[in-house]
Design a protein around this motif. Structure first.
Motif, PDB file in Angstrom:
ATOM      1  N   HIS A 116     -44.657   7.392  11.418  1.00 57.65           N
ATOM      2  CA  HIS A 116     -44.574   8.295  12.572  1.00 57.65           C
ATOM      3  C   HIS A 116     -43.140   8.774  12.767  1.00 57.65           C
ATOM      4  N   LEU A 117     -42.182   7.854  12.756  1.00 63.84           N
ATOM      5  CA  LEU A 117     -40.787   8.236  12.963  1.00 63.84           C
ATOM      6  C   LEU A 117     -40.285   9.135  11.847  1.00 63.84           C
ATOM      7  N   SER A 118     -40.627   8.795  10.603  1.00 64.00           N
ATOM      8  CA  SER A 118     -40.165   9.612   9.484  1.00 64.00           C
ATOM      9  C   SER A 118     -40.782  11.009   9.526  1.00 64.00           C
ATOM     10  N   THR A 119     -42.080  11.090   9.858  1.00 67.55           N
ATOM     11  CA  THR A 119     -42.734  12.393   9.981  1.00 67.55           C
ATOM     12  C   THR A 119     -42.149  13.191  11.135  1.00 67.55           C
ATOM     13  N   GLY A 120     -41.938  12.526  12.270  1.00 70.06           N
ATOM     14  CA  GLY A 120     -41.370  13.200  13.436  1.00 70.06           C
ATOM     15  C   GLY A 120     -39.999  13.784  13.137  1.00 70.06           C
ATOM     16  N   LEU A 121     -39.161  13.021  12.440  1.00 67.96           N
ATOM     17  CA  LEU A 121     -37.839  13.529  12.060  1.00 67.96           C
ATOM     18  C   LEU A 121     -37.977  14.691  11.079  1.00 67.96           C
ATOM     19  N   GLY A 122     -38.959  14.590  10.174  1.00 71.90           N
ATOM     20  CA  GLY A 122     -39.183  15.669   9.214  1.00 71.90           C
ATOM     21  C   GLY A 122     -39.611  16.954   9.889  1.00 71.90           C
ATOM     22  N   ILE A 123     -40.540  16.866  10.843  1.00 75.06           N
ATOM     23  CA  ILE A 123     -40.996  18.053  11.575  1.00 75.06           C
ATOM     24  C   ILE A 123     -39.860  18.630  12.408  1.00 75.06           C
ATOM     25  N   HIS A 124     -39.082  17.758  13.026  1.00 79.14           N
ATOM     26  CA  HIS A 124     -37.917  18.208  13.798  1.00 79.14           C
ATOM     27  C   HIS A 124     -36.949  18.974  12.898  1.00 79.14           C
ATOM     28  N   ALA A 125     -36.747  18.482  11.673  1.00 81.51           N
ATOM     29  CA  ALA A 125     -35.857  19.151  10.721  1.00 81.51           C
ATOM     30  C   ALA A 125     -36.408  20.517  10.312  1.00 81.51           C
ATOM     31  N   VAL A 126     -37.719  20.582  10.071  1.00 84.58           N
ATOM     32  CA  VAL A 126     -38.350  21.871   9.732  1.00 84.58           C
ATOM     33  C   VAL A 126     -38.136  22.880  10.854  1.00 84.58           C
ATOM     34  N   ASN A 127     -38.284  22.425  12.098  1.00 83.77           N
ATOM     35  CA  ASN A 127     -38.095  23.320  13.242  1.00 83.77           C
ATOM     36  C   ASN A 127     -36.661  23.832  13.347  1.00 83.77           C
ATOM     37  N   GLN A 128     -35.737  23.130  12.714  1.00 83.54           N
ATOM     38  CA  GLN A 128     -34.335  23.564  12.699  1.00 83.54           C
ATOM     39  C   GLN A 128     -33.994  24.338  11.429  1.00 83.54           C
ATOM     40  N   GLY A 129     -35.008  24.616  10.604  1.00 85.96           N
ATOM     41  CA  GLY A 129     -34.806  25.454   9.428  1.00 85.96           C
ATOM     42  C   GLY A 129     -34.559  24.722   8.131  1.00 85.96           C
ATOM     43  N   TYR A 130     -34.654  23.382   8.126  1.00 86.81           N
ATOM     44  CA  TYR A 130     -34.457  22.613   6.894  1.00 86.81           C
ATOM     45  C   TYR A 130     -35.748  22.596   6.073  1.00 86.81           C
ATOM     46  N   GLN A 131     -35.594  22.539   4.764  1.00 84.96           N
ATOM     47  CA  GLN A 131     -36.750  22.363   3.882  1.00 84.96           C
ATOM     48  C   GLN A 131     -36.968  20.872   3.678  1.00 84.96           C
ATOM     49  N   VAL A 132     -38.190  20.422   3.931  1.00 81.10           N
ATOM     50  CA  VAL A 132     -38.525  19.003   3.895  1.00 81.10           C
ATOM     51  C   VAL A 132     -39.734  18.792   2.990  1.00 81.10           C
ATOM     52  N   SER A 133     -39.754  17.673   2.279  1.00 85.76           N
ATOM     53  CA  SER A 133     -40.930  17.290   1.492  1.00 85.76           C
ATOM     54  C   SER A 133     -41.326  15.871   1.857  1.00 85.76           C
ATOM     55  N   PHE A 134     -42.609  15.669   2.131  1.00 86.41           N
ATOM     56  CA  PHE A 134     -43.158  14.345   2.418  1.00 86.41           C
ATOM     57  C   PHE A 134     -44.100  13.984   1.278  1.00 86.41           C
ATOM     58  N   VAL A 135     -43.885  12.815   0.680  1.00 84.18           N
ATOM     59  CA  VAL A 135     -44.717  12.409  -0.448  1.00 84.18           C
ATOM     60  C   VAL A 135     -44.758  10.885  -0.511  1.00 84.18           C
ATOM     61  N   SER A 136     -45.914  10.329  -0.822  1.00 86.08           N
ATOM     62  CA  SER A 136     -45.985   8.880  -1.039  1.00 86.08           C
ATOM     63  C   SER A 136     -45.388   8.574  -2.411  1.00 86.08           C
ATOM     64  N   MET A 137     -44.941   7.342  -2.601  1.00 82.91           N
ATOM     65  CA  MET A 137     -44.351   6.995  -3.893  1.00 82.91           C
ATOM     66  C   MET A 137     -45.388   7.117  -5.004  1.00 82.91           C
ATOM     67  N   ASP A 138     -46.617   6.728  -4.705  1.00 78.49           N
ATOM     68  CA  ASP A 138     -47.673   6.808  -5.703  1.00 78.49           C
ATOM     69  C   ASP A 138     -47.868   8.258  -6.166  1.00 78.49           C
ATOM     70  N   HIS A 139     -47.900   9.191  -5.207  1.00 82.54           N
ATOM     71  CA  HIS A 139     -48.096  10.596  -5.572  1.00 82.54           C
ATOM     72  C   HIS A 139     -46.849  11.167  -6.231  1.00 82.54           C
ATOM     73  N   LEU A 140     -45.687  10.710  -5.817  1.00 80.08           N
ATOM     74  CA  LEU A 140     -44.452  11.169  -6.454  1.00 80.08           C
ATOM     75  C   LEU A 140     -44.458  10.808  -7.938  1.00 80.08           C
ATOM     76  N   LEU A 141     -44.859   9.598  -8.248  1.00 77.72           N
ATOM     77  CA  LEU A 141     -44.916   9.191  -9.653  1.00 77.72           C
ATOM     78  C   LEU A 141     -45.924  10.038 -10.424  1.00 77.72           C
ATOM     79  N   TYR A 142     -47.049  10.350  -9.795  1.00 76.48           N
ATOM     80  CA  TYR A 142     -48.042  11.218 -10.437  1.00 76.48           C
ATOM     81  C   TYR A 142     -47.423  12.586 -10.746  1.00 76.48           C
ATOM     82  N   ILE A 143     -46.700  13.136  -9.789  1.00 74.29           N
ATOM     83  CA  ILE A 143     -46.053  14.438  -9.980  1.00 74.29           C
ATOM     84  C   ILE A 143     -45.041  14.368 -11.118  1.00 74.29           C
TER      85      ILE A 143
END
Length: 257
Positions: A116-143
């Protein structure tokens, strides 16, 4: 009058003022009814176009971020946990740590508010114009494994590696094969000092070695991730981690952890 509107709208489209073209008739009518000055009208036109573009950009960044849920900081209940207080949260909301390529490591058992905290900070950053990526480690390895031959993975990898903030959720929740550990190390090595990270885990960095299966590799990863970092522990019974050369964000800001 309709022909005049159409002509002005076409000129707006030619100038790539698409949103203004749609709204122009309404703004002209309002300008006439309220006797706007030239300054007021131009300010209204340009302000409208800018606000539309900002909202389009925010929507694009939200789509690219791929947050699992729209969990905001306003919904985060500080009183229900002891990992972070008002002062620390206010420091994080300033987002200067993103510009400084800091790493935030959030540790604790499931269900305590790390995601929740990490997502909230990420959304707050997006609202300030930052580009953010959220990914689980499992999916990151798949990518990382499939980006060379799956176009969706290639696109996602490009968006992740061009982000100002990368949030990796649930890291080190299981043991990894040597090739997976190597891929993760190479990713951290490539992104070191180019972006900011938020990592969530139910294991402390001191335990990561047994999940990666390579002490040397783990040390190399930690050297990069913990150089400029803040560790937020949601389990108050867990021992704190001290790094000899670690630069702590809250200490630099004069805020007690």
């Amino acid at each position: 009058m309709t022909d005049s509107y159409n002509e002005l709208q076409q000129k707006c489209r030619t100038l790539r003022l698409a949103e203004t073209a749609k709204e122009l008739p309404n703004m002209l009518r309002e300008a006439e009814s309220k006797s706007w000055t030239y300054y007021e009208f131009i300010n209204q036109v340009l302000g409208y176009e800018l606000s539309c573009r900002e909202e389009k950009n925010r929507s694009k960044l939200m789509k690219w971020a791929e947050f699992p849920q729209p969990l905001t900081l306003d919904q985060f209940k500080l009183e229900e946990q002891s990992a972070i207080g008002d002062k620390q949260l206010n420091v994080l909301k300033e987002l200067s740590w993103i510009d400084e390529n800091f790493t935030l490591i959030m540790m604790g058992p499931p269900g305590v508010g790390k995601t929740h905290l990490s997502t909230g900070l990420g959304i707050h950053a997006v609202n300030q114009g930052y580009q953010v990526s959220f990914v689980s480690m499992d999916h990151l390895l798949y990518i990382l494994k499939t980006r060379e031959y799956i176009s969706k993975s290639r696109t996602r990898y490009k968006r992740i590696t061009t982000s100002d903030l990368i949030i990796i959720d649930d890291i080190m929740y299981m043991a990894y094969e040597p090739q997976d550990a190597q891929l993760f190390f190479q990713f951290i090595y490539d992104m070191y000092d180019k972006t900011s990270f938020i990592l969530t885990s139910n294991k402390g960095p001191g335990e990561w070695g047994k999940f990666l299966g390579d002490t040397t590799l783990t040390t190399a990863i930690l050297d990069r991730l913990l150089h400029r970092s803040e560790i937020i522990t949601f389990d108050e019974n867990q021992d704190s981690i001290r790094m000899k050369y670690r630069q702590a964000l809250f200490q630099e800001k004069g805020v007690e952890s």
